[in-house]
Design a protein around this motif. Structure first.
Motif, PDB file in Angstrom:
ATOM      1  N   ARG A 180       2.219  -2.535   1.640  1.00 20.23           N
ATOM      2  CA  ARG A 180       1.729  -3.295   0.479  1.00 20.23           C
ATOM      3  C   ARG A 180       2.844  -4.172  -0.094  1.00 20.23           C
ATOM      4  NH1 ARG A 180      -2.959  -1.810  -2.067  1.00 20.23           N
ATOM      5  NH2 ARG A 180      -2.097  -2.289  -4.110  1.00 20.23           N
ATOM      6  N   ALA A 181       4.073  -3.632  -0.144  1.00 15.12           N
ATOM      7  CA  ALA A 181       5.204  -4.402  -0.683  1.00 15.12           C
ATOM      8  C   ALA A 181       5.380  -5.680   0.129  1.00 15.12           C
ATOM      9  CB  ALA A 181       6.477  -3.561  -0.632  1.00 15.12           C
ATOM     10  N   ILE A 182       5.337  -5.525   1.443  1.00 15.67           N
ATOM     11  CA  ILE A 182       5.513  -6.677   2.331  1.00 15.67           C
ATOM     12  C   ILE A 182       4.363  -7.672   2.149  1.00 15.67           C
ATOM     13  CG2 ILE A 182       5.464  -7.375   4.756  1.00 15.67           C
ATOM     14  CD1 ILE A 182       7.015  -4.763   5.340  1.00 15.67           C
ATOM     15  N   ARG A 183       3.176  -7.132   2.045  1.00 19.25           N
ATOM     16  CA  ARG A 183       1.997  -8.001   1.893  1.00 19.25           C
ATOM     17  C   ARG A 183       2.087  -8.822   0.604  1.00 19.25           C
ATOM     18  NH1 ARG A 183      -3.150  -6.470  -0.251  1.00 19.25           N
ATOM     19  NH2 ARG A 183      -2.800  -4.257   0.155  1.00 19.25           N
ATOM     20  N   PHE A 184       2.401  -8.163  -0.508  1.00 17.17           N
ATOM     21  CA  PHE A 184       2.495  -8.906  -1.773  1.00 17.17           C
ATOM     22  C   PHE A 184       3.646  -9.908  -1.726  1.00 17.17           C
ATOM     23  CE2 PHE A 184       0.291  -5.093  -3.729  1.00 17.17           C
ATOM     24  CZ  PHE A 184      -0.880  -5.779  -4.008  1.00 17.17           C
ATOM     25  N   GLU A 185       4.763  -9.479  -1.150  1.00 18.94           N
ATOM     26  CA  GLU A 185       5.925 -10.376  -1.066  1.00 18.94           C
ATOM     27  C   GLU A 185       5.543 -11.663  -0.345  1.00 18.94           C
ATOM     28  OE1 GLU A 185      10.414  -9.581   0.235  1.00 18.94           O
ATOM     29  OE2 GLU A 185       9.068  -9.645   1.938  1.00 18.94           O
ATOM     30  N   GLN A 186       4.865 -11.517   0.803  1.00 18.05           N
ATOM     31  CA  GLN A 186       4.528 -12.693   1.599  1.00 18.05           C
ATOM     32  C   GLN A 186       3.411 -13.504   0.964  1.00 18.05           C
ATOM     33  OE1 GLN A 186       6.315 -13.619   4.305  1.00 18.05           O
ATOM     34  NE2 GLN A 186       7.639 -11.888   3.804  1.00 18.05           N
ATOM     35  N   ARG A 187       2.406 -12.808   0.439  1.00 19.46           N
ATOM     36  CA  ARG A 187       1.266 -13.529  -0.127  1.00 19.46           C
ATOM     37  C   ARG A 187       1.662 -14.335  -1.358  1.00 19.46           C
ATOM     38  NH1 ARG A 187      -3.355 -10.316  -3.095  1.00 19.46           N
ATOM     39  NH2 ARG A 187      -3.745  -9.376  -1.077  1.00 19.46           N
ATOM     40  N   LEU A 188       2.452 -13.686  -2.222  1.00 20.17           N
ATOM     41  CA  LEU A 188       2.789 -14.340  -3.484  1.00 20.17           C
ATOM     42  C   LEU A 188       4.050 -15.196  -3.361  1.00 20.17           C
ATOM     43  CD1 LEU A 188       2.201 -11.253  -5.836  1.00 20.17           C
ATOM     44  CD2 LEU A 188       0.578 -13.075  -5.312  1.00 20.17           C
ATOM     45  N   GLY A 189       4.750 -15.076  -2.243  1.00 21.84           N
ATOM     46  CA  GLY A 189       6.023 -15.782  -2.118  1.00 21.84           C
ATOM     47  C   GLY A 189       7.086 -15.156  -3.016  1.00 21.84           C
ATOM     48  N   PHE A 190       6.974 -13.867  -3.288  1.00 18.02           N
ATOM     49  CA  PHE A 190       7.962 -13.142  -4.104  1.00 18.02           C
ATOM     50  C   PHE A 190       9.007 -12.529  -3.178  1.00 18.02           C
ATOM     51  CE2 PHE A 190       5.496 -12.011  -8.246  1.00 18.02           C
ATOM     52  CZ  PHE A 190       5.058 -13.316  -8.342  1.00 18.02           C
ATOM     53  N   HIS A 191       9.937 -11.741  -3.748  1.00 20.00           N
ATOM     54  CA  HIS A 191      10.835 -10.980  -2.881  1.00 20.00           C
ATOM     55  C   HIS A 191      10.886  -9.525  -3.336  1.00 20.00           C
ATOM     56  CE1 HIS A 191      13.027 -13.770  -5.551  1.00 20.00           C
ATOM     57  NE2 HIS A 191      13.271 -12.625  -6.146  1.00 20.00           N
ATOM     58  N   ILE A 192      11.005  -8.654  -2.364  1.00 13.67           N
ATOM     59  CA  ILE A 192      11.133  -7.223  -2.666  1.00 13.67           C
ATOM     60  C   ILE A 192      12.520  -7.031  -3.299  1.00 13.67           C
ATOM     61  CG2 ILE A 192      11.273  -4.924  -1.639  1.00 13.67           C
ATOM     62  CD1 ILE A 192       9.387  -5.967   0.593  1.00 13.67           C
ATOM     63  N   ALA A 193      12.555  -6.438  -4.497  1.00 13.27           N
ATOM     64  CA  ALA A 193      13.819  -6.275  -5.209  1.00 13.27           C
ATOM     65  C   ALA A 193      14.778  -5.401  -4.402  1.00 13.27           C
ATOM     66  CB  ALA A 193      13.562  -5.658  -6.580  1.00 13.27           C
ATOM     67  N   ARG A 194      16.087  -5.602  -4.636  1.00 16.45           N
ATOM     68  CA  ARG A 194      17.074  -4.956  -3.777  1.00 16.45           C
ATOM     69  C   ARG A 194      16.937  -3.422  -3.728  1.00 16.45           C
ATOM     70  NH1 ARG A 194      23.356  -6.240  -3.829  1.00 16.45           N
ATOM     71  NH2 ARG A 194      22.416  -8.268  -4.130  1.00 16.45           N
ATOM     72  N   HIS A 195      16.801  -2.821  -4.898  1.00 16.76           N
ATOM     73  CA  HIS A 195      16.703  -1.357  -4.923  1.00 16.76           C
ATOM     74  C   HIS A 195      15.426  -0.898  -4.210  1.00 16.76           C
ATOM     75  CE1 HIS A 195      17.221   2.727  -6.181  1.00 16.76           C
ATOM     76  NE2 HIS A 195      16.090   2.738  -6.877  1.00 16.76           N
ATOM     77  N   THR A 196      14.361  -1.643  -4.419  1.00 16.30           N
ATOM     78  CA  THR A 196      13.089  -1.302  -3.767  1.00 16.30           C
ATOM     79  C   THR A 196      13.234  -1.417  -2.253  1.00 16.30           C
ATOM     80  OG1 THR A 196      11.856  -2.000  -5.712  1.00 16.30           O
ATOM     81  CG2 THR A 196      10.638  -1.944  -3.629  1.00 16.30           C
ATOM     82  N   GLU A 197      13.927  -2.458  -1.809  1.00 17.05           N
ATOM     83  CA  GLU A 197      14.132  -2.625  -0.365  1.00 17.05           C
ATOM     84  C   GLU A 197      14.972  -1.465   0.187  1.00 17.05           C
ATOM     85  OE1 GLU A 197      14.811  -6.573   1.064  1.00 17.05           O
ATOM     86  OE2 GLU A 197      15.892  -5.841   2.823  1.00 17.05           O
ATOM     87  N   ASN A 198      15.970  -1.033  -0.585  1.00 18.24           N
ATOM     88  CA  ASN A 198      16.769   0.115  -0.133  1.00 18.24           C
ATOM     89  C   ASN A 198      15.910   1.366  -0.029  1.00 18.24           C
ATOM     90  OD1 ASN A 198      19.117  -1.269   0.226  1.00 18.24           O
ATOM     91  ND2 ASN A 198      19.827  -0.946  -1.891  1.00 18.24           N
ATOM     92  N   LEU A 199      14.967   1.518  -0.942  1.00 22.02           N
ATOM     93  CA  LEU A 199      14.084   2.681  -0.874  1.00 22.02           C
ATOM     94  C   LEU A 199      13.210   2.618   0.384  1.00 22.02           C
ATOM     95  CD1 LEU A 199      12.968   2.999  -4.617  1.00 22.02           C
ATOM     96  CD2 LEU A 199      14.543   4.494  -3.393  1.00 22.02           C
ATOM     97  N   ILE A 200      12.788   1.414   0.728  1.00 29.06           N
ATOM     98  CA  ILE A 200      12.002   1.255   1.971  1.00 29.06           C
ATOM     99  C   ILE A 200      12.863   1.651   3.169  1.00 29.06           C
ATOM    100  CG2 ILE A 200      10.888  -0.400   3.534  1.00 29.06           C
ATOM    101  CD1 ILE A 200       9.920  -1.946   1.128  1.00 29.06           C
ATOM    102  N   LYS A 201      14.094   1.129   3.177  1.00 29.01           N
ATOM    103  CA  LYS A 201      14.985   1.428   4.313  1.00 29.01           C
ATOM    104  C   LYS A 201      15.211   2.928   4.418  1.00 29.01           C
ATOM    105  CE  LYS A 201      17.255  -3.028   4.557  1.00 29.01           C
ATOM    106  NZ  LYS A 201      18.254  -3.869   3.907  1.00 29.01           N
ATOM    107  N   ASN A 202      15.326   3.554   3.275  1.00 30.05           N
ATOM    108  CA  ASN A 202      15.513   4.990   3.243  1.00 30.05           C
ATOM    109  C   ASN A 202      14.292   5.729   3.791  1.00 30.05           C
ATOM    110  OD1 ASN A 202      17.634   6.626   2.595  1.00 30.05           O
ATOM    111  ND2 ASN A 202      16.495   7.512   0.862  1.00 30.05           N
ATOM    112  N   ALA A 203      13.119   5.285   3.386  1.00 25.64           N
ATOM    113  CA  ALA A 203      11.876   5.912   3.868  1.00 25.64           C
ATOM    114  C   ALA A 203      11.774   5.753   5.383  1.00 25.64           C
ATOM    115  CB  ALA A 203      10.671   5.293   3.178  1.00 25.64           C
ATOM    116  N   VAL A 204      12.223   4.592   5.882  1.00 26.73           N
ATOM    117  CA  VAL A 204      12.195   4.355   7.329  1.00 26.73           C
ATOM    118  C   VAL A 204      13.174   5.297   8.014  1.00 26.73           C
ATOM    119  CG1 VAL A 204      12.780   2.675   9.144  1.00 26.73           C
ATOM    120  CG2 VAL A 204      11.445   1.954   7.143  1.00 26.73           C
ATOM    121  N   LYS A 205      14.379   5.387   7.440  1.00 27.02           N
ATOM    122  CA  LYS A 205      15.417   6.246   8.029  1.00 27.02           C
ATOM    123  C   LYS A 205      14.966   7.714   8.054  1.00 27.02           C
ATOM    124  CE  LYS A 205      19.533   6.240   6.123  1.00 27.02           C
ATOM    125  NZ  LYS A 205      20.482   5.395   5.386  1.00 27.02           N
TER     126      LYS A 205
END
Ligand code: CTP
Length: 449
Positions: A180-205
């Motif tokens: 959903r984060a990726i979808r909203f980022e691309q649809r709205l032309g926004f960016h995933i905030a840095r801390h949020t992106e780190n949380l994603i990377k962590n969830a992936v790891k």
């Protein structure tokens, strides 16, 4: 909460009279029942962004089902309640729907499980949502109609174009939010905030996404592939290392990247040509993403995504068949005679439109592209005027010959050899006289699938 009355004016300017009417009626019914009623979530987000969104989500502090039933009976709507979750859907006679929820505290007993639901306040309800930009509420009760409630800095994130989670466990509670984060980022032309992106990377790891069920994963992918331009989201998924949760060998390389980019113009062409044609755009992107996979790997992906066995087998088979057809085109040398329309028809007619669009994006052969285009514009849906009964009436005995004659007749029609019903009758009579029914005079194309 940040409150602003200015919004009531914006609502009048941006919403249709019908939507405004629905919102103000909801507020009045809330007053009658002594319930606080709010429009919430994506609807409010898009209202502030000036984007149309007809998915109205209403949240009621207290008994949302009572509210929904009262609203429905007042406006001649149907109401489907879900007592366990305190939710209801109001359905208008023309099919227009409104979702109603009771403020609730959702929590997850284990990661990736369905939420357990309890009643709570609006603020707690909003706190449980995915991203700050989805936590806005607008009060609908008459005395405060149009009051914007912003507990979590959503307006600032809308202005600064941030996708930001509300707390660190957001992706652990619900891994679909990564998509959903990726979808909203691309649809709205926004960016995933840095801390949020780190949380994603962590969830992936931490491999949390492996816990995500196939159905939920597929439905996120389908929504992404239905977006106006899914390519950016796929690229983001690849960069964040998400593709391996679909299949261990799935990646974005030069080949499927090119193909994914190629799909968009093909789809635009197709949609312009066939305005109202129903088809599943997501399947075309899905096939493109999976281009680099073998037949068996493709089946594994479908299994991972809980695609039904029937559809999985059908799609995999058509994909294999389609690839053979393209190979056959690639093998055709310059000396080969052009394919007749009936031959082109036979190559493509067993393939679903989604597979054909995938092939169109995929092939580099100009001849294949032309053939596909001819199939779409001229050949598909062509029928003979005569039916099997007409052929029996001409004295042909019941049996396989009837089907054979119909096939030859269709080929003649596709090749422009017959136009009228009389032409068709003559063609059949001639075929009977010449007894050429089973003799294949044509030597066929140079290479065949
Ligand atoms: N939501 C959530 N976590 C999810 C799915 C949804 O917190 N995994 C919340 C979101 O805050 C969202 C609301 O539930 O605003 C409604 O979900 P949905 O209708 O999917 O989201 P929209 O924001 O309306 O997205 P879209 O514009 O794509 O319909």
């Amino acid at each position: 909460p940040t409150k602003s009355k200015e919004l009531a004016r914006q609502m009048k300017g941006r919403l249709s009279p019908r939507v405004l009417q629905i919102l103000s009626s909801a507020g009045k019914i809330g007053d009658e029942l002594d319930l606080q009623v709010y429009a919430v979530g994506g609807f409010v987000r898009d209202l502030l962004l000036g984007t149309e969104n007809l998915d109205i989500d209403i949240t009621v502090e207290g008994d949302g089902i009572l509210f929904a039933e009262t609203f429905a009976s007042r406006f001649g709507c149907r109401c489907k309640g879900h007592i366990k979750f305190g939710t209801a859907v109001i359905v208008f006679p023309d099919g227009f729907k409104i979702d109603v929820a009771s403020t609730r505290l959702e929590y997850y007993e284990t990661p990736a499980a369905l939420p357990v639901v309890e009643r709570s306040s609006l603020k707690m309800d909003l706190y449980r949502r995915d991203f700050t930009i989805n936590t806005l509420a607008i009060q609908l009760n008459q005395s405060d109609f149009g009051l914007l409630i912003d507990y979590f800095g959503a307006q600032r994130d809308l202005q600064e174009q941030n996708i930001r989670v509300l707390h660190n466990l957001s992706f652990v509670e619900d891994p679909t939010r990564v998509f959903r984060a990726i979808r909203f980022e691309q649809r709205l032309g926004f960016h995933i905030a840095r801390h949020t992106e780190n949380l994603i990377k962590n969830a992936v790891k931490m491999d949390f996404l492996h816990k995500l069920g196939g159905k939920r994963l597929l439905s996120e992918l389908v929504i992404i592939f239905k977006e106006r331009d899914p390519f950016g989201a796929v690229e983001r998924m690849a960069n964040l290392g998400l593709l391996r949760f679909i299949h261990p060998v799935l990646k974005l390389d030069a080949m499927n990247r090119r193909l994914l980019e190629e799909v968009k113009p093909v789809i635009s062409w197709f949609e312009l040509l066939f305005l109202d044609r129903k088809y599943e755009k997501w399947v075309v992107y899905f096939l493109a993403l999976c281009e680099i996979l073998t037949h068996d790997e493709f089946i594994e992906v479908c299994k991972r995504l809980a695609v039904s066995e029937h559809y999985r087998e059908k799609l995999a088979e058509m994909r294999r068949l389609g690839e053979r057809v393209l190979d056959a085109f690639n093998r055709r040398g310059a000396k080969c005679r052009p394919l007749q329309p009936s031959e082109i028809y036979r190559l493509f007619n067993d393939l679903a439109v989604e597979v054909l669009l995938y092939l169109m994006a995929r092939t580099k052969s100009e001849e294949a592209k032309k053939a596909l285009s001819l199939y779409f514009t001229k050949l598909q849906g062509v029928h003979t005027i005569l039916t099997g009964d007409d052929i029996l009436a001409l004295g042909v005995a019941r049996g396989p010959m009837v089907g054979e004659l119909l096939e030859q007749l269709l080929a003649a029609r596709l090749n422009g050899a017959v136009m009228s019903r009389d032409d068709e009758l003559n063609f059949i009579r001639q075929a009977i006289v010449n007894n050429v029914v089973f003799s294949q005079q044509d030597t066929g194309p140079c290479s065949e699938s």
